[in-house]
Design a protein around this motif. Structure first.
Motif, mmCIF file in Angstrom:
data_model
loop_
_atom_site.group_PDB
_atom_site.id
_atom_site.type_symbol
_atom_site.label_atom_id
_atom_site.label_comp_id
_atom_site.label_asym_id
_atom_site.label_seq_id
_atom_site.Cartn_x
_atom_site.Cartn_y
_atom_site.Cartn_z
ATOM 1 N N ASP A 180 42.707 28.778 38.677
ATOM 2 C CA ASP A 180 43.532 28.628 39.879
ATOM 3 C C ASP A 180 43.104 29.589 40.979
ATOM 4 O OD1 ASP A 180 44.979 26.639 38.708
ATOM 5 O OD2 ASP A 180 46.867 27.744 38.593
ATOM 6 N N GLU A 181 42.886 30.841 40.633
ATOM 7 C CA GLU A 181 42.593 31.861 41.642
ATOM 8 C C GLU A 181 41.333 31.555 42.441
ATOM 9 O OE1 GLU A 181 43.368 35.140 43.961
ATOM 10 O OE2 GLU A 181 44.639 34.062 42.531
ATOM 11 N N ARG B 232 43.586 38.215 40.902
ATOM 12 C CA ARG B 232 42.830 38.597 39.711
ATOM 13 C C ARG B 232 41.358 38.290 39.955
ATOM 14 N NH1 ARG B 232 45.066 35.402 34.805
ATOM 15 N NH2 ARG B 232 43.431 36.627 33.793
ATOM 16 N N LEU B 233 40.483 38.949 39.194
ATOM 17 C CA LEU B 233 39.046 38.790 39.397
ATOM 18 C C LEU B 233 38.304 38.385 38.125
ATOM 19 C CD1 LEU B 233 38.421 41.870 41.715
ATOM 20 C CD2 LEU B 233 38.235 39.456 42.362
ATOM 21 N N GLU B 234 38.997 38.334 36.990
ATOM 22 C CA GLU B 234 38.332 37.910 35.760
ATOM 23 C C GLU B 234 39.334 37.244 34.838
ATOM 24 O OE1 GLU B 234 36.584 41.192 33.740
ATOM 25 O OE2 GLU B 234 38.407 42.406 33.775
ATOM 26 N N THR C 87 35.018 34.242 45.093
ATOM 27 C CA THR C 87 35.092 35.675 44.861
ATOM 28 C C THR C 87 33.786 36.380 45.167
ATOM 29 O OG1 THR C 87 34.537 35.309 42.532
ATOM 30 C CG2 THR C 87 36.870 35.486 43.089
ATOM 31 N N THR C 88 32.686 35.643 45.177
ATOM 32 C CA THR C 88 31.396 36.319 45.217
ATOM 33 C C THR C 88 30.318 35.417 45.785
ATOM 34 O OG1 THR C 88 29.866 37.621 43.876
ATOM 35 C CG2 THR C 88 30.821 35.654 42.834
ATOM 36 N N ILE D 273 31.992 43.042 48.490
ATOM 37 C CA ILE D 273 32.614 41.832 47.978
ATOM 38 C C ILE D 273 32.657 41.926 46.456
ATOM 39 C CG2 ILE D 273 31.979 40.356 49.918
ATOM 40 C CD1 ILE D 273 29.730 39.203 48.237
ATOM 41 N N PRO D 274 33.720 41.387 45.837
ATOM 42 C CA PRO D 274 34.772 40.556 46.434
ATOM 43 C C PRO D 274 35.760 41.364 47.271
ATOM 44 C CG PRO D 274 35.193 40.887 44.106
ATOM 45 C CD PRO D 274 33.835 41.472 44.368
ATOM 46 N N GLU D 275 36.220 40.737 48.332
ATOM 47 C CA GLU D 275 37.181 41.387 49.221
ATOM 48 C C GLU D 275 38.559 41.457 48.546
ATOM 49 O OE1 GLU D 275 36.273 40.187 53.582
ATOM 50 O OE2 GLU D 275 35.547 38.555 52.323
ATOM 51 N N PRO D 276 39.407 42.391 48.954
ATOM 52 C CA PRO D 276 40.684 42.629 48.254
ATOM 53 C C PRO D 276 41.770 41.623 48.627
ATOM 54 C CG PRO D 276 40.465 44.160 50.070
ATOM 55 C CD PRO D 276 39.172 43.380 50.023
#
Length: 300
Positions: A161-162, A154-156, A168-169, A147-150
């Motif tokens: 919003d995301e 975006r991750l950072e 994510t974690t 994780i985080p799964e795909p």
């Protein structure tokens, strides 16, 4: 706050300065596992830390297991007189914390030795980020996944919003600035699941995230973990949707996604009435074949 002030007074009286990092570790009935989690924190290459272990009124031998660390430097034991739950125990630990950076460990999980050092360096290098999280391996028996799964765009950076898509974690991967945590608010104590997602949603509204992809935490799927109860997924997902309508209004597609998931879970559990409410909401927000078909099945 009283606990934090007491901790600060204790350090001044002992001639100690506040550590850079405070690690909060709640424990409830984890006598056989909590030592492993504690040892993984004490084995960190980053040494400027305090570890605050909160026993959440355990009924097994957890307290005896913790007493072995009574005289261990950098360890502080806090014993709650009532069972507060994971979020309540973390909040109690936060109240006793004196560090400018806060991290969280769970009583049945493992940190790799370089986790904190890497995260402190990441935050030092990105002053605009108020939180750093890392990759993790979720271990269940002889299986594990990253994780985080795909599934994220975006991750950072700006995750306001995301983060509404899904979390994510997990809490064990976080390092957060105390000032940001105080601004966003601490853990919500009435959620039985997704307390970390709830926190991340609020934090994402006030700061950017930093992300380190290397897996530096092993999350162990322990029997009896409240997050394993499927019904809690639907209940707490619905609570998240209700708690943050102003944020989900910016992303109706993500609101629809979460209504759909809650509805599907409730259908499988046989609660068609509640399922219909969520599936109607999903279809209303994002009309389409997928959500329409699910709603049609619920109406039959």
């Amino acid at each position: 706050m009283a606990g934090r002030l007491a901790g600060a007074r204790h350090r001044r009286a002992a001639g100690m300065s506040a550590p850079r990092v405070s690690v909060i570790l709640p424990a409830y009935n984890r006598a056989d596992l909590v030592g492993r989690a504690i040892d993984s924190v004490l084995a960190q290459t980053w040494r400027d830390l305090e570890l605050i272990v909160v026993d959440d009124c355990s009924t097994d031998d957890t307290r005896a297991a913790l007493e072995r660390y009574r005289d261990t430097p950098r360890v502080r034991l806090v014993f709650s007189d009532t069972n507060r739950g994971g979020s309540g125990a973390r909040n109690l630990g936060i109240a006793h914390a004196t560090g400018a950076l806060i991290a969280f460990q769970d009583s049945d999980d493992i940190w790799l030795p370089h986790k904190l050092a890497a995260q402190v360096a990441a935050l030092d290098g990105k002053p605009e980020a108020g939180l750093c999280y890392c990759g993790a391996l979720h271990s269940a028996g002889n299986k594990s996944f990253y994780i985080p799964e795909p599934v994220f765009d975006r991750l950072e950076g700006d995750m306001s919003d995301e983060i509404l898509r899904r979390n994510t974690t997990s809490t064990q991967t976080l390092l957060i600035r105390r000032a940001v945590l105080d601004q966003a608010g601490h853990f919500t104590e009435d959620l039985k699941r997704y307390q970390d997602w709830d926190l991340m949603i609020r934090v994402a509204q006030v700061t950017e995230f930093a992300f380190l992809p290397d897996p530096m935490v092993v999350i162990c799927d322990t029997p009896g973990n409240i997050s394993s109860v499927v019904l809690n997924d639907a209940i707490c997902r619905a609570a998240i949707l209700k708690r943050y309508p102003q944020h989900f209004a910016r992303r109706p597609d993500l609101a629809a996604r979460n209504h759909y998931i809650a509805g599907r879970i409730l259908m499988k559990l046989g609660d068609k009435s509640a399922a219909r409410q969520h599936l109607r909401a999903a279809f209303r927000l994002r009309p389409g074949a997928r959500f329409g078909l699910a709603l049609g099945r619920a109406l039959i």
